[in-house]
Scaffold this active site. Sequence first.
Site, PDB file in Angstrom:
ATOM      1  N   ASP A 179       1.277  -1.099   0.366  1.00 22.10           N
ATOM      2  CA  ASP A 179      -0.636  -0.164   0.217  1.00 22.10           C
ATOM      3  C   ASP A 179       1.529   1.243   0.380  1.00 22.10           C
ATOM      4  OD1 ASP A 179      -1.852  -1.678   0.428  1.00 22.10           O
ATOM      5  OD2 ASP A 179      -2.446  -1.105   2.069  1.00 22.10           O
ATOM      6  N   TYR A 237       6.007 -10.190   6.707  1.00 21.77           N
ATOM      7  CA  TYR A 237       5.375  -9.116   6.998  1.00 21.77           C
ATOM      8  C   TYR A 237       6.177  -8.256   8.641  1.00 21.77           C
ATOM      9  CZ  TYR A 237       3.317  -7.641   2.808  1.00 21.77           C
ATOM     10  OH  TYR A 237       2.997  -7.779   1.608  1.00 21.77           O
TER      11      TYR A 237
END
EC number: 5.4.99.12
Length: 243
Positions: free
Chosen positions: A53, A111
């Site tokens: 993002d 992540y």
Amino acid sequence: MKNIRFDVEYDGSDFCGWQRQPGGIQTLQGELEAQLGRILQENISLTAAGRTDKGVHARLQVVNFMTGSAMELSKMAHALNSLLPDTVRVSNPHVVPLDFHARFSAKEREYRYFLLEEPSALRCRFTGCSKGSLHIGVMQDAAGLLVGEHDFLLLSKEPADKKNPVCLIKECEWQEENGVFVFRIRANRFLRSMVRYLVGVMIAVGRGRAVPEDLGMLLDDGLMTFPLFPAEPNGLFLWDVSY
């Protein structure tokens, strides 16, 4: 034609996410494709392991693309790095099998989210902020509930008709390192903004605004007992990809 793989590291602060967008909006895919096209004199289409993002970073993003160029790979990488902004770097170029796909060939992704309790002028590009004290013990309790296979549709920005919202979480934990809270999560796949929503829930738990059982009810029964907000993007890194 050859299938080329690059590893990419980037600071996503100044980009509107990974995926190319029309109208001159600066994205990482758009920037890399434009500069590769300039070097190779071809139309280049990159595939990436994860579509990060706006504002999200990558320690290790993996990309691949097809080219008919005979240019030496080290020269290609050097030329690309000379044209890219200082916040983006490519490395480890090599030829991979024609059926290699950076996204669909990946078996796991990891992540990490870096979180401070108070704002920092020097670290704000790479850390989120809870704006208050956190209880890491209950955050770890909540993280433990995530391990296994769950439907994460309510903890993402995916459309309601997403065909497969189920992800298998292999590892998930919080650690504190020199005053920084670090969330590490490894899974076979992730939905859009899923990690940021998970961190947002666990910030609420760590601040006493929710309890781990609230997350359990959300995962098991789809019951939302408190408002859901994604954590800030600047603390999130795509950390590793396994093939």
